[in-house]
Design a protein around this motif. Sequence first.
Motif, mmCIF file in Angstrom:
data_model
loop_
_atom_site.group_PDB
_atom_site.id
_atom_site.type_symbol
_atom_site.label_atom_id
_atom_site.label_comp_id
_atom_site.label_asym_id
_atom_site.label_seq_id
_atom_site.Cartn_x
_atom_site.Cartn_y
_atom_site.Cartn_z
ATOM 1 N N TYR A 14 -8.895 6.879 -2.785
ATOM 2 C CA TYR A 14 -9.437 6.216 -3.968
ATOM 3 C C TYR A 14 -8.324 5.793 -4.922
ATOM 4 O O TYR A 14 -8.242 4.635 -5.347
ATOM 5 C CB TYR A 14 -10.426 7.149 -4.680
ATOM 6 C CG TYR A 14 -10.715 6.790 -6.118
ATOM 7 C CD1 TYR A 14 -11.520 5.697 -6.434
ATOM 8 C CD2 TYR A 14 -10.179 7.540 -7.158
ATOM 9 C CE1 TYR A 14 -11.781 5.369 -7.754
ATOM 10 C CE2 TYR A 14 -10.439 7.220 -8.475
ATOM 11 C CZ TYR A 14 -11.238 6.133 -8.769
ATOM 12 O OH TYR A 14 -11.485 5.811 -10.072
ATOM 13 N N LEU A 15 -7.457 6.731 -5.258
ATOM 14 C CA LEU A 15 -6.392 6.446 -6.216
ATOM 15 C C LEU A 15 -5.414 5.418 -5.668
ATOM 16 O O LEU A 15 -5.061 4.458 -6.361
ATOM 17 C CB LEU A 15 -5.670 7.743 -6.589
ATOM 18 C CG LEU A 15 -5.016 7.788 -7.964
ATOM 19 C CD1 LEU A 15 -6.025 7.534 -9.050
ATOM 20 C CD2 LEU A 15 -4.348 9.129 -8.179
ATOM 21 N N ALA A 16 -4.982 5.585 -4.422
ATOM 22 C CA ALA A 16 -4.051 4.624 -3.820
ATOM 23 C C ALA A 16 -4.682 3.243 -3.728
ATOM 24 O O ALA A 16 -4.036 2.233 -4.025
ATOM 25 C CB ALA A 16 -3.622 5.107 -2.429
ATOM 26 N N GLY A 17 -5.962 3.183 -3.358
ATOM 27 C CA GLY A 17 -6.659 1.894 -3.263
ATOM 28 C C GLY A 17 -6.780 1.207 -4.606
ATOM 29 O O GLY A 17 -6.566 -0.005 -4.723
ATOM 30 N N ILE B 202 -1.909 -5.735 -6.900
ATOM 31 C CA ILE B 202 -2.202 -7.072 -6.365
ATOM 32 C C ILE B 202 -2.743 -7.983 -7.467
ATOM 33 O O ILE B 202 -2.315 -9.134 -7.620
ATOM 34 C CB ILE B 202 -3.214 -6.988 -5.196
ATOM 35 C CG1 ILE B 202 -2.597 -6.281 -4.002
ATOM 36 C CG2 ILE B 202 -3.739 -8.362 -4.807
ATOM 37 C CD1 ILE B 202 -1.513 -7.047 -3.292
ATOM 38 N N ASP B 203 -3.701 -7.471 -8.252
ATOM 39 C CA ASP B 203 -4.272 -8.274 -9.341
ATOM 40 C C ASP B 203 -3.203 -8.699 -10.333
ATOM 41 O O ASP B 203 -3.164 -9.853 -10.778
ATOM 42 C CB ASP B 203 -5.371 -7.499 -10.076
ATOM 43 C CG ASP B 203 -6.646 -7.371 -9.259
ATOM 44 O OD1 ASP B 203 -6.791 -8.104 -8.261
ATOM 45 O OD2 ASP B 203 -7.495 -6.529 -9.618
ATOM 46 N N SER B 204 -2.320 -7.767 -10.692
ATOM 47 C CA SER B 204 -1.249 -8.086 -11.642
ATOM 48 C C SER B 204 -0.288 -9.115 -11.053
ATOM 49 O O SER B 204 0.145 -10.037 -11.750
ATOM 50 C CB SER B 204 -0.481 -6.818 -12.029
ATOM 51 O OG SER B 204 -1.297 -5.973 -12.792
ATOM 52 N N LEU C 11 0.829 -1.195 0.000
ATOM 53 C CA LEU C 11 0.000 0.000 0.000
ATOM 54 C C LEU C 11 0.869 1.253 0.000
ATOM 55 O O LEU C 11 0.512 2.264 -0.614
ATOM 56 C CB LEU C 11 -0.944 -0.018 1.205
ATOM 57 C CG LEU C 11 -2.065 1.009 1.215
ATOM 58 C CD1 LEU C 11 -2.873 0.977 -0.071
ATOM 59 C CD2 LEU C 11 -2.972 0.785 2.411
ATOM 60 N N ASP C 12 2.043 1.188 0.638
ATOM 61 C CA ASP C 12 2.951 2.344 0.622
ATOM 62 C C ASP C 12 3.397 2.668 -0.798
ATOM 63 O O ASP C 12 3.482 3.839 -1.180
ATOM 64 C CB ASP C 12 4.178 2.084 1.504
ATOM 65 C CG ASP C 12 3.843 2.159 2.979
ATOM 66 O OD1 ASP C 12 2.848 2.825 3.339
ATOM 67 O OD2 ASP C 12 4.576 1.545 3.781
ATOM 68 N N ARG C 13 3.695 1.642 -1.580
ATOM 69 C CA ARG C 13 4.095 1.871 -2.965
ATOM 70 C C ARG C 13 2.941 2.462 -3.774
ATOM 71 O O ARG C 13 3.121 3.348 -4.602
ATOM 72 C CB ARG C 13 4.590 0.583 -3.598
ATOM 73 C CG ARG C 13 5.921 0.155 -3.020
ATOM 74 C CD ARG C 13 6.374 -1.147 -3.584
ATOM 75 N NE ARG C 13 7.695 -1.457 -3.056
ATOM 76 C CZ ARG C 13 8.281 -2.614 -3.210
ATOM 77 N NH1 ARG C 13 7.693 -3.571 -3.877
ATOM 78 N NH2 ARG C 13 9.473 -2.834 -2.702
ATOM 79 N N ALA C 14 1.738 1.946 -3.535
ATOM 80 C CA ALA C 14 0.558 2.480 -4.226
ATOM 81 C C ALA C 14 0.337 3.941 -3.847
ATOM 82 O O ALA C 14 -0.009 4.773 -4.694
ATOM 83 C CB ALA C 14 -0.669 1.636 -3.886
ATOM 84 N N ARG C 15 0.553 4.270 -2.576
ATOM 85 C CA ARG C 15 0.402 5.667 -2.139
ATOM 86 C C ARG C 15 1.449 6.566 -2.795
ATOM 87 O O ARG C 15 1.152 7.707 -3.171
ATOM 88 C CB ARG C 15 0.520 5.745 -0.621
ATOM 89 C CG ARG C 15 -0.703 5.237 0.096
ATOM 90 C CD ARG C 15 -0.558 5.376 1.600
ATOM 91 N NE ARG C 15 -1.736 4.847 2.261
ATOM 92 C CZ ARG C 15 -1.696 4.041 3.309
ATOM 93 N NH1 ARG C 15 -0.547 3.689 3.849
ATOM 94 N NH2 ARG C 15 -2.816 3.603 3.849
#
Length: 184
Positions: free
Chosen positions: A113-116, A123-125, A40-44
């Motif tokens: 929203y964007l980070a999620g 995760i899907d990839s 989640l940190d990377r997504a953020r």
Amino acid sequence: SSAASDVYKRQVGEYGRRFFTQHRIPIERMFLYTAQNPTLDRAREISSMLLEQYDAGLLKKIFIIYTDMGSGMEAHVHSTRLLPFPEKEKKIMVPFTFEPSASVVLNRIMHSYLAGFIYSALIDSFCSEQQARMTAMDSANRNAEELLADLSLQYNRVRQTAITQEITEVTAGAKAQRKKRRKE
């Protein structure tokens, strides 16, 4: 934006980097970690950078392209527009009250929203890639088992041919010995 120079590409993972490189598509920003350990940190980090550029007017639209597992053993590529939201609006019958203000609430929601969404896509990839690896290993195992069965069959045929040859030679030698004794 439709102009190629206005399209900015950010990419995560080795497969995406190879795709862009093979198709000579310039990459503006490569995230130097692999897609093997999505957090989640990377997504953020990714979403913050995108939102900063979107808010500054450097990006007009944000799309995300990622793979997802389908039913069975197949992966599907999805392309989703994250920003701006679709322009269809529903008529509001009762007005909302935002505290402290609508812009503050929306800014906080946008980051989440964007980070999620980005985290979900990572995760899907990752799961899709693991599924593809498992499928490839299963196929390799089945091919190896078939190859071993074929080689075992060939080995047994060669061995049986050698045994038959030896028996034929022993039998021929025994006949020759009997003929020799009869002559003597």
